[in-house]
Design a protein around this motif. Sequence first.
Motif, PDB file in Angstrom:
ATOM      1  N   GLU A   1      -1.496 -53.573  -4.008  1.00  0.00           N
ATOM      2  CA  GLU A   1      -1.567 -52.151  -3.668  1.00  0.00           C
ATOM      3  C   GLU A   1      -1.156 -51.331  -4.878  1.00  0.00           C
ATOM      4  O   GLU A   1      -0.307 -51.736  -5.670  1.00  0.00           O
ATOM      5  N   TYR A   2      -1.754 -50.147  -5.013  1.00  0.00           N
ATOM      6  CA  TYR A   2      -1.484 -49.296  -6.173  1.00  0.00           C
ATOM      7  C   TYR A   2       0.013 -49.011  -6.337  1.00  0.00           C
ATOM      8  O   TYR A   2       0.544 -49.079  -7.442  1.00  0.00           O
ATOM      9  N   GLY A   3       0.682 -48.685  -5.254  1.00  0.00           N
ATOM     10  CA  GLY A   3       2.103 -48.355  -5.326  1.00  0.00           C
ATOM     11  C   GLY A   3       2.943 -49.515  -5.831  1.00  0.00           C
ATOM     12  O   GLY A   3       3.838 -49.333  -6.668  1.00  0.00           O
ATOM     13  N   LEU A   4       2.654 -50.707  -5.346  1.00  0.00           N
ATOM     14  CA  LEU A   4       3.387 -51.891  -5.786  1.00  0.00           C
ATOM     15  C   LEU A   4       3.132 -52.185  -7.259  1.00  0.00           C
ATOM     16  O   LEU A   4       4.047 -52.507  -8.016  1.00  0.00           O
ATOM     17  N   PHE A   5       1.855 -52.049  -7.659  1.00  0.00           N
ATOM     18  CA  PHE A   5       1.500 -52.297  -9.058  1.00  0.00           C
ATOM     19  C   PHE A   5       2.185 -51.285  -9.972  1.00  0.00           C
ATOM     20  O   PHE A   5       2.801 -51.647 -10.973  1.00  0.00           O
ATOM     21  N   ALA A   6       2.065 -49.996  -9.628  1.00  0.00           N
ATOM     22  CA  ALA A   6       2.652 -48.941 -10.461  1.00  0.00           C
ATOM     23  C   ALA A   6       4.165 -49.110 -10.564  1.00  0.00           C
ATOM     24  O   ALA A   6       4.744 -48.951 -11.644  1.00  0.00           O
ATOM     25  N   ASN A   7       4.809 -49.437  -9.471  1.00  0.00           N
ATOM     26  CA  ASN A   7       6.259 -49.628  -9.485  1.00  0.00           C
ATOM     27  C   ASN A   7       6.662 -50.828 -10.337  1.00  0.00           C
ATOM     28  O   ASN A   7       7.647 -50.779 -11.071  1.00  0.00           O
ATOM     29  N   ARG A   8       5.892 -51.894 -10.254  1.00  0.00           N
ATOM     30  CA  ARG A   8       6.238 -53.109 -10.981  1.00  0.00           C
ATOM     31  C   ARG A   8       6.005 -52.982 -12.483  1.00  0.00           C
ATOM     32  O   ARG A   8       6.764 -53.507 -13.296  1.00  0.00           O
ATOM     33  N   PHE A   9       4.919 -52.289 -12.891  1.00  0.00           N
ATOM     34  CA  PHE A   9       4.530 -52.250 -14.293  1.00  0.00           C
ATOM     35  C   PHE A   9       4.722 -50.893 -14.961  1.00  0.00           C
ATOM     36  O   PHE A   9       4.255 -50.687 -16.084  1.00  0.00           O
ATOM     37  N   LYS A  10       5.415 -49.975 -14.325  1.00  0.00           N
ATOM     38  CA  LYS A  10       5.585 -48.635 -14.899  1.00  0.00           C
ATOM     39  C   LYS A  10       6.329 -48.655 -16.231  1.00  0.00           C
ATOM     40  O   LYS A  10       6.154 -47.778 -17.065  1.00  0.00           O
ATOM     41  N   ALA A  11       7.132 -49.667 -16.470  1.00  0.00           N
ATOM     42  CA  ALA A  11       7.922 -49.745 -17.700  1.00  0.00           C
ATOM     43  C   ALA A  11       7.077 -50.029 -18.940  1.00  0.00           C
ATOM     44  O   ALA A  11       7.543 -49.804 -20.052  1.00  0.00           O
ATOM     45  N   VAL A  12       5.845 -50.474 -18.793  1.00  0.00           N
ATOM     46  CA  VAL A  12       5.028 -50.812 -19.956  1.00  0.00           C
ATOM     47  C   VAL A  12       4.299 -49.607 -20.539  1.00  0.00           C
ATOM     48  O   VAL A  12       3.629 -49.728 -21.554  1.00  0.00           O
ATOM     49  N   CYS A  13       4.420 -48.466 -19.913  1.00  0.00           N
ATOM     50  CA  CYS A  13       3.709 -47.271 -20.360  1.00  0.00           C
ATOM     51  C   CYS A  13       4.668 -46.081 -20.376  1.00  0.00           C
ATOM     52  O   CYS A  13       5.308 -45.777 -19.369  1.00  0.00           O
ATOM     53  N   ALA A  14       4.739 -45.389 -21.516  1.00  0.00           N
ATOM     54  CA  ALA A  14       5.657 -44.248 -21.646  1.00  0.00           C
ATOM     55  C   ALA A  14       5.298 -43.125 -20.673  1.00  0.00           C
ATOM     56  O   ALA A  14       6.173 -42.386 -20.213  1.00  0.00           O
ATOM     57  N   SER A  15       4.036 -43.000 -20.328  1.00  0.00           N
ATOM     58  CA  SER A  15       3.595 -41.929 -19.412  1.00  0.00           C
ATOM     59  C   SER A  15       4.087 -42.139 -17.984  1.00  0.00           C
ATOM     60  O   SER A  15       4.170 -41.186 -17.208  1.00  0.00           O
ATOM     61  N   THR A  16       4.373 -43.361 -17.623  1.00  0.00           N
ATOM     62  CA  THR A  16       4.800 -43.643 -16.249  1.00  0.00           C
ATOM     63  C   THR A  16       6.264 -44.060 -16.158  1.00  0.00           C
ATOM     64  O   THR A  16       6.764 -44.322 -15.070  1.00  0.00           O
ATOM     65  N   TRP A  17       6.939 -44.119 -17.294  1.00  0.00           N
ATOM     66  CA  TRP A  17       8.345 -44.538 -17.298  1.00  0.00           C
ATOM     67  C   TRP A  17       9.244 -43.362 -17.591  1.00  0.00           C
ATOM     68  O   TRP A  17       8.943 -42.598 -18.476  1.00  0.00           O
TER      69      TRP A  17
END
Length: 116
Positions: free
Chosen positions: A81-97
Motif C-alpha cells: 500500500e502507498y502509505g506503508l511504502f511511503a512510511n517505510r522508505f521516506k528516509a531515502v528522499c529529502a523531499s519526503t523526510w
Amino acid sequence: DIEAGESGKRPPTITTQFKAQIKELMTTLKACSPHYVRCIKPNEQKTPGLVEPDRMLHQVQYLNVKENVAVRRAGFCFRMEYGLFANRFKAVCASTWPSSDGDAKAATTTILTSDE
C-alpha cells in the motif's frame, strides 16, 4: 467413563481434518505481508563493472527467479500500500523526510522518481 466410540459422535475424517488445516493456513497467510528482495551478485571479487555470466545464471536458476517472474506476470503480484511504502522508505528522499505532505501516493511517486 465414555469411550470414544460410545459418545455417538464420529471422529473427524481425513478430509475434514485437511479442510480445517487448509482454512487455518489460509487465515495465517492472509494475516501476513511477505516481501523479499532477490540479489544477484555479478562476480565473486565484488569488483564494479565485472560480470560473470555463468555465476549470474547459476543464481537465477538457484533462486527460482524465472518462476517468480512467471507467477507475478500471471497476476499474483505483491503490492504494498502507498502509505506503508511511503512510511517505510521516506528516509531515502529529502523531499519526503522527515515527513511528507500527507498524500501517500504522491510521496511514493516522489521516492521512486527521486535522483537523491
